[in-house]
Design a protein around this motif. Structure first.
Motif, PDB file in Angstrom:
ATOM      1  N   ALA A 106       1.123  -1.474  -0.169  1.00  0.00           N
ATOM      2  CA  ALA A 106       0.181   0.176   0.192  1.00  0.00           C
ATOM      3  C   ALA A 106       1.112   1.099  -0.037  1.00  0.00           C
ATOM      4  O   ALA A 106       0.388   2.539  -0.854  1.00  0.00           O
ATOM      5  N   GLN A 107       1.611   0.818   0.236  1.00  0.00           N
ATOM      6  CA  GLN A 107       2.717   2.189   0.824  1.00  0.00           C
ATOM      7  C   GLN A 107       3.590   2.860  -0.276  1.00  0.00           C
ATOM      8  O   GLN A 107       3.017   3.790  -0.767  1.00  0.00           O
ATOM      9  N   HIS A 108       4.031   1.761  -0.924  1.00  0.00           N
ATOM     10  CA  HIS A 108       4.721   1.773  -2.138  1.00  0.00           C
ATOM     11  C   HIS A 108       3.807   2.400  -3.621  1.00  0.00           C
ATOM     12  O   HIS A 108       4.375   3.029  -4.052  1.00  0.00           O
ATOM     13  N   ILE A 109       2.545   1.977  -3.794  1.00  0.00           N
ATOM     14  CA  ILE A 109       1.582   2.140  -4.029  1.00  0.00           C
ATOM     15  C   ILE A 109       1.313   3.524  -4.322  1.00  0.00           C
ATOM     16  O   ILE A 109       0.754   4.394  -5.364  1.00  0.00           O
ATOM     17  N   GLU A 110       1.493   4.140  -3.208  1.00  0.00           N
ATOM     18  CA  GLU A 110       1.035   5.934  -2.853  1.00  0.00           C
ATOM     19  C   GLU A 110       2.379   6.103  -3.191  1.00  0.00           C
ATOM     20  O   GLU A 110       2.414   7.810  -3.598  1.00  0.00           O
ATOM     21  N   HIS A 111       3.124   6.161  -2.372  1.00  0.00           N
ATOM     22  CA  HIS A 111       4.727   6.990  -1.930  1.00  0.00           C
ATOM     23  C   HIS A 111       5.378   7.087  -3.507  1.00  0.00           C
ATOM     24  O   HIS A 111       5.083   8.385  -3.886  1.00  0.00           O
ATOM     25  N   TRP A 112       5.477   6.278  -4.285  1.00  0.00           N
ATOM     26  CA  TRP A 112       6.372   6.092  -5.722  1.00  0.00           C
ATOM     27  C   TRP A 112       5.769   7.359  -6.621  1.00  0.00           C
ATOM     28  O   TRP A 112       6.627   7.861  -7.341  1.00  0.00           O
ATOM     29  N   PRO A 113       4.560   7.177  -7.239  1.00  0.00           N
ATOM     30  CA  PRO A 113       3.788   7.517  -8.150  1.00  0.00           C
ATOM     31  C   PRO A 113       3.473   9.098  -7.535  1.00  0.00           C
ATOM     32  O   PRO A 113       4.324  10.188  -8.134  1.00  0.00           O
ATOM     33  N   ALA A 114       3.113   9.006  -6.260  1.00  0.00           N
ATOM     34  CA  ALA A 114       3.317  10.489  -5.854  1.00  0.00           C
ATOM     35  C   ALA A 114       4.217  11.612  -5.843  1.00  0.00           C
ATOM     36  O   ALA A 114       4.675  12.709  -5.986  1.00  0.00           O
ATOM     37  N   ALA A 115       5.500  10.401  -5.630  1.00  0.00           N
ATOM     38  CA  ALA A 115       7.334  11.241  -5.634  1.00  0.00           C
ATOM     39  C   ALA A 115       7.641  11.773  -7.405  1.00  0.00           C
ATOM     40  O   ALA A 115       8.330  12.052  -7.563  1.00  0.00           O
ATOM     41  N   GLY A 116       6.679  10.831  -8.088  1.00  0.00           N
ATOM     42  CA  GLY A 116       7.123  11.273  -9.502  1.00  0.00           C
ATOM     43  C   GLY A 116       7.993  10.301 -10.185  1.00  0.00           C
ATOM     44  O   GLY A 116       8.937  10.719 -10.710  1.00  0.00           O
ATOM     45  N   ALA A 117       8.215   9.120  -9.535  1.00  0.00           N
ATOM     46  CA  ALA A 117       9.263   7.997  -9.772  1.00  0.00           C
ATOM     47  C   ALA A 117       8.433   6.950 -10.492  1.00  0.00           C
ATOM     48  O   ALA A 117       9.570   6.242 -11.618  1.00  0.00           O
ATOM     49  N   PHE A 118       7.276   6.369 -10.077  1.00  0.00           N
ATOM     50  CA  PHE A 118       6.309   5.833 -11.294  1.00  0.00           C
ATOM     51  C   PHE A 118       5.101   6.369 -11.226  1.00  0.00           C
ATOM     52  O   PHE A 118       4.965   7.007 -10.624  1.00  0.00           O
ATOM     53  N   VAL A 119       4.596   5.285 -12.782  1.00  0.00           N
ATOM     54  CA  VAL A 119       3.714   5.277 -12.643  1.00  0.00           C
ATOM     55  C   VAL A 119       2.056   4.122 -12.340  1.00  0.00           C
ATOM     56  O   VAL A 119       2.508   3.086 -12.249  1.00  0.00           O
ATOM     57  N   GLU A 151      15.197   9.804 -14.010  1.00  0.00           N
ATOM     58  CA  GLU A 151      16.152  10.298 -12.759  1.00  0.00           C
ATOM     59  C   GLU A 151      15.649  10.645 -11.975  1.00  0.00           C
ATOM     60  O   GLU A 151      16.197  10.675 -11.098  1.00  0.00           O
ATOM     61  N   ARG A 152      14.336  10.657 -11.361  1.00  0.00           N
ATOM     62  CA  ARG A 152      13.262  11.575 -10.405  1.00  0.00           C
ATOM     63  C   ARG A 152      13.638  10.138  -9.565  1.00  0.00           C
ATOM     64  O   ARG A 152      13.966   9.713  -8.515  1.00  0.00           O
ATOM     65  N   GLY A 153      13.714   8.410  -9.592  1.00  0.00           N
ATOM     66  CA  GLY A 153      13.230   7.153  -9.008  1.00  0.00           C
ATOM     67  C   GLY A 153      15.219   7.317  -8.829  1.00  0.00           C
ATOM     68  O   GLY A 153      15.559   7.035  -7.946  1.00  0.00           O
ATOM     69  N   GLN A 154      16.435   7.592 -10.003  1.00  0.00           N
ATOM     70  CA  GLN A 154      17.681   7.640  -9.606  1.00  0.00           C
ATOM     71  C   GLN A 154      18.142   8.421  -8.376  1.00  0.00           C
ATOM     72  O   GLN A 154      18.725   8.307  -7.207  1.00  0.00           O
ATOM     73  N   SER A 155      17.315   9.356  -8.510  1.00  0.00           N
ATOM     74  CA  SER A 155      17.537  10.223  -7.177  1.00  0.00           C
ATOM     75  C   SER A 155      17.146   9.953  -5.934  1.00  0.00           C
ATOM     76  O   SER A 155      18.241  10.423  -4.361  1.00  0.00           O
ATOM     77  N   MET A 156      16.109   9.326  -5.971  1.00  0.00           N
ATOM     78  CA  MET A 156      15.645   8.967  -4.197  1.00  0.00           C
ATOM     79  C   MET A 156      16.805   7.463  -3.785  1.00  0.00           C
ATOM     80  O   MET A 156      16.637   7.708  -3.006  1.00  0.00           O
ATOM     81  N   VAL A 157      17.108   6.681  -5.019  1.00  0.00           N
ATOM     82  CA  VAL A 157      17.903   5.851  -4.774  1.00  0.00           C
ATOM     83  C   VAL A 157      19.227   5.412  -5.214  1.00  0.00           C
ATOM     84  O   VAL A 157      18.788   5.156  -6.611  1.00  0.00           O
ATOM     85  N   ASP A 158      19.788   5.390  -4.895  1.00  0.00           N
ATOM     86  CA  ASP A 158      21.054   5.179  -5.281  1.00  0.00           C
ATOM     87  C   ASP A 158      21.784   3.607  -5.336  1.00  0.00           C
ATOM     88  O   ASP A 158      22.325   4.085  -6.205  1.00  0.00           O
ATOM     89  N   GLY A 159      20.752   3.112  -4.997  1.00  0.00           N
ATOM     90  CA  GLY A 159      21.907   1.068  -4.850  1.00  0.00           C
ATOM     91  C   GLY A 159      22.666   1.083  -3.395  1.00  0.00           C
ATOM     92  O   GLY A 159      23.169   0.437  -3.671  1.00  0.00           O
ATOM     93  N   ARG A 160      22.653   1.855  -2.773  1.00  0.00           N
ATOM     94  CA  ARG A 160      24.405   1.425  -1.987  1.00  0.00           C
ATOM     95  C   ARG A 160      23.997   2.048  -0.510  1.00  0.00           C
ATOM     96  O   ARG A 160      24.851   1.994   0.973  1.00  0.00           O
ATOM     97  N   GLY A 161      21.736   1.714  -0.107  1.00  0.00           N
ATOM     98  CA  GLY A 161      21.910   1.349   1.258  1.00  0.00           C
ATOM     99  C   GLY A 161      22.446   0.236   1.926  1.00  0.00           C
ATOM    100  O   GLY A 161      22.946   1.197   3.512  1.00  0.00           O
TER     101      GLY A 161
END
Length: 174
Positions: A106-119, A151-161
């Motif tokens: 539920a959080q993913h389907i709301e958060h990611w599109p609201a942040a402009g990273a996915f549809v 670009e929005r997705g990559q700015s949010m997750v750099d893969g180094r967490g």
């Protein structure tokens, strides 16, 4: 991961509905993808083995993390369940349509599109679900929009967490 350069046309689509494809959505997603992008090559990861879709469709029941990452780098768009894979898609900068198939998404389907990273195409049990997926795919047609999502997705997750967490935990004394 390297910054993605989006190709002008969608020529390949990755479908990831989870390892077991809990809702048996891989085949229907492939049909919707084929309708939206008739000449695109489709790769299905996990889940079922028969798509019933004409044209170029490959199925990969199991992949190593490295191979999945390579697929994400070499694919134009994805349709994915809105689980943990969203972090990998974001790090890869892969423009994607998300579908929620379990309550813990539920959080993913709301958060990611609201942040402009996915549809978002919404929840798997929505009355107009497959139409929603088709419309969401159509929004990914313009390369400029796909580049923005990437670009929005990559700015949010750099893969180094995980590396940062490991370093943090190694400095904590109990």
């Amino acid at each position: 991961m390297p910054k993605r350069v989006v190709r002008p046309e969608v020529k390949s689509i990755l479908i990831v509905m989870g390892g077991s494809d809990l809702r048996n959505l891989s085949a229907p997603m492939a049909l919707v993808a084929r309708e939206a992008f008739p000449s695109a090559h489709i790769r299905i990861v996990g889940g079922m083995s028969e798509s019933g879709v004409d044209g170029a469709v490959d199925h990969f029941p199991l992949l190593t993390a490295e191979r999945l990452a390579a697929f994400m780098q070499d694919t134009d768009i994805a349709i994915s369940a809105a689980g943990q894979t969203t972090f990998e898609l974001a790090a890869a900068g892969l423009p994607s349509v998300l579908v929620a198939i379990a309550k813990n998404q539920a959080q993913h389907i709301e958060h990611w599109p609201a942040a402009g990273a996915f549809v978002s195409a919404g929840w798997w049990d929505d009355q107009n679900f497959f139409s929603n997926v088709g419309r969401a795919l159509e929004t990914l047609r313009p390369a400029s929009f796909r580049q923005l999502l990437s670009e929005r997705g990559q700015s949010m997750v750099d893969g180094r967490g995980a590396e940062r967490l490991y370093r943090l935990l190694n400095h904590v004394r109990l």
